[in-house]
Design an enzyme around this catalytic site. Structure first.
Site, PDB file in Angstrom:
ATOM      1  N   THR A  57      -8.814  88.108  29.443  1.00  0.00           N
ATOM      2  CA  THR A  57      -7.958  87.962  28.349  1.00  0.00           C
ATOM      3  C   THR A  57      -8.573  87.432  27.355  1.00  0.00           C
ATOM      4  O   THR A  57      -8.876  87.788  26.705  1.00  0.00           O
ATOM      5  CB  THR A  57      -6.409  88.208  28.813  1.00  0.00           C
ATOM      6  N   TYR A 116      -5.277  95.935  23.677  1.00  0.00           N
ATOM      7  CA  TYR A 116      -7.187  94.970  23.543  1.00  0.00           C
ATOM      8  C   TYR A 116      -7.342  95.613  25.130  1.00  0.00           C
ATOM      9  O   TYR A 116      -6.850  95.723  26.081  1.00  0.00           O
ATOM     10  CB  TYR A 116      -7.126  93.188  23.585  1.00  0.00           C
ATOM     11  N   THR A 167      -5.380  86.229  33.110  1.00  0.00           N
ATOM     12  CA  THR A 167      -4.355  85.445  33.823  1.00  0.00           C
ATOM     13  C   THR A 167      -3.128  86.020  34.559  1.00  0.00           C
ATOM     14  O   THR A 167      -2.803  85.385  35.581  1.00  0.00           O
ATOM     15  CB  THR A 167      -3.530  84.742  32.098  1.00  0.00           C
ATOM     16  N   ASP A 168      -3.610  87.240  34.818  1.00  0.00           N
ATOM     17  CA  ASP A 168      -1.739  87.744  35.314  1.00  0.00           C
ATOM     18  C   ASP A 168      -2.832  87.061  37.132  1.00  0.00           C
ATOM     19  O   ASP A 168      -1.241  87.009  37.552  1.00  0.00           O
ATOM     20  CB  ASP A 168      -2.408  89.237  35.260  1.00  0.00           C
ATOM     21  N   LYS A 170       2.412  81.783  36.782  1.00  0.00           N
ATOM     22  CA  LYS A 170       2.060  82.221  35.403  1.00  0.00           C
ATOM     23  C   LYS A 170       4.007  82.623  35.500  1.00  0.00           C
ATOM     24  O   LYS A 170       4.848  83.389  36.267  1.00  0.00           O
ATOM     25  CB  LYS A 170       1.581  82.907  35.221  1.00  0.00           C
ATOM     26  N   GLU A 221      19.823  80.838  57.418  1.00  0.00           N
ATOM     27  CA  GLU A 221      20.735  82.208  57.104  1.00  0.00           C
ATOM     28  C   GLU A 221      20.073  83.349  57.658  1.00  0.00           C
ATOM     29  O   GLU A 221      20.425  84.517  58.046  1.00  0.00           O
ATOM     30  CB  GLU A 221      20.285  82.399  54.923  1.00  0.00           C
TER      31      GLU A 221
END
Length: 333
Positions: free
Chosen positions: A18, A31, A97-98, A170, A290
């Site tokens: 981005t 975009y 950023t992903d 993120k 657990e």
């Protein structure tokens, strides 16, 4: 004019994202990521010239949803070379950023530059009103040029906050405050172009800084299985037949329905490495709580989220498939 001979030299490795994105109009929501090369990005921040001598390189130009292992291999190879280059003082990587947190953690594990290594990106494309990329890029170069950033492994700089690669996530799909380090807290902040760290640099306990990385096509296949209500086991079985490692993004503290857990246990008995993590985004998945990890052949991820547990498991499987050795990797992470 500043004296370039006295400025630090910072390598800037670009991968797209981005931060290099372009809209069809300034008000457009959509975009195209990676529309601009690194030269255009640096030209948009002229103040960088007074801070450092920049050596830009375009490693890739993709949206980070398309980040691939071959790009990781190229980044790691180049960063190792730059770390050994006496003329380079620090390294910045621009990234979408992903998957930024995954790339940062991968690089933290496979490179050991005492020199600063900083990853940054943007939540708004370069053409947007109020684009955050220029400010993030400026702060990332300032951080990479600072002595206090040395010896901290890979750092992530977003929105004036400094994060360790190990803890950063993120946490939001949109907005500038999209990154946090939920369990361990941020490493520091940038103020007036200078880092203020909250704690001293810590010794890094898990790394493959010297081991040669095989060609990316040869890396072990490790996938993530996402747990949910009424989870059907056939998807787990399908993946277990095709992957060398599976990470369970489990409910709560890394759990799943009985049928899915049965198939995962069967996969572990056949030699598939199975790691339990939590889909919740924070907290610690401890062994034998657990779930009988010891008896079922599972490995607990600790506070690694599923995507980072996948990175660690993939790297660990490159050198060892012994379950006890894999478990020690996660205990030391």
């Amino acid at each position: 004019m500043p004296d370039a001979s006295r400025l630090p030299t910072i390598a800037v490795l670009a991968t797209g994202g981005t931060i290099a994105g372009a809209q069809s109009a300034a008000q457009a929501v959509g975009y195209v990521a990676g529309a601009f090369d690194i030269g255009r990005l640096l030209a948009a921040v002229p103040a960088l010239g007074g801070m450092a001598v920049l050596r830009p390189e375009q490693i890739a130009n993709v949206g980070s949803q398309d980040m691939r292992h071959d790009v990781w291999h190229a980044l790691a190879t180049r960063i190792r070379a730059l770390a050994a280059d006496a003329s380079i003082d620090g390294i910045v990587v621009t990234h979408g950023t992903d998957t930024l947190e995954e790339t940062a953690y991968f690089l933290d594990l496979v490179t050991a530059p005492g020199k600063p290594l900083v990853l940054t990106g943007a939540m708004r494309p370069a053409t947007a009103l109020g684009a955050d990329g220029p400010a993030n890029l400026y702060a990332a170069v300032a951080l990479a040029a600072h002595e206090q950033a040395r010896g901290r492994g890979a750092l992530v700089l977003m929105n004036e906050h400094i994060h360790d690669a190990r803890g950063v996530q993120k946490i939001a799909a949109t907005g500038l405050a999209a990154f946090d380090s939920p369990d361990r807290g941020t490493a520091g902040v940038m103020q007036a172009g200078r880092p203020r760290f909250h704690r001293p640099a810590a010794a890094r306990r898990v790394a493959w800084p010297d081991a040669p990385l095989p060609d990316a096509a040869q890396w072990p296949r490790v996938g993530i299985v996402y747990a949910h209500a009424d989870m059907q086991a056939d998807v787990v079985e399908y993946m277990a037949q095709r992957y060398q490692g599976l990470v369970l993004a489990g409910v709560g503290d890394g759990n799943a329905g009985a049928d899915a857990m049965r198939v995962l246990a069967d996969a572990a008995s056949r030699g598939v490495a199975v790691v339990r993590a939590s889909r919740t985004g924070r907290g610690h998945v401890a062994p034998n709580v657990e779930v009988d990890d010891e008896g079922l052949g599972f490995i607990a991820a600790g506070d690694l989220n599923p995507q980072k547990a996948r990175v660690l498991l993939m790297l660990a499987l490159m050198s060892n498939t012994d379950r006890a050795a894999l478990r020690r990797c996660f205990e030391a992470a």
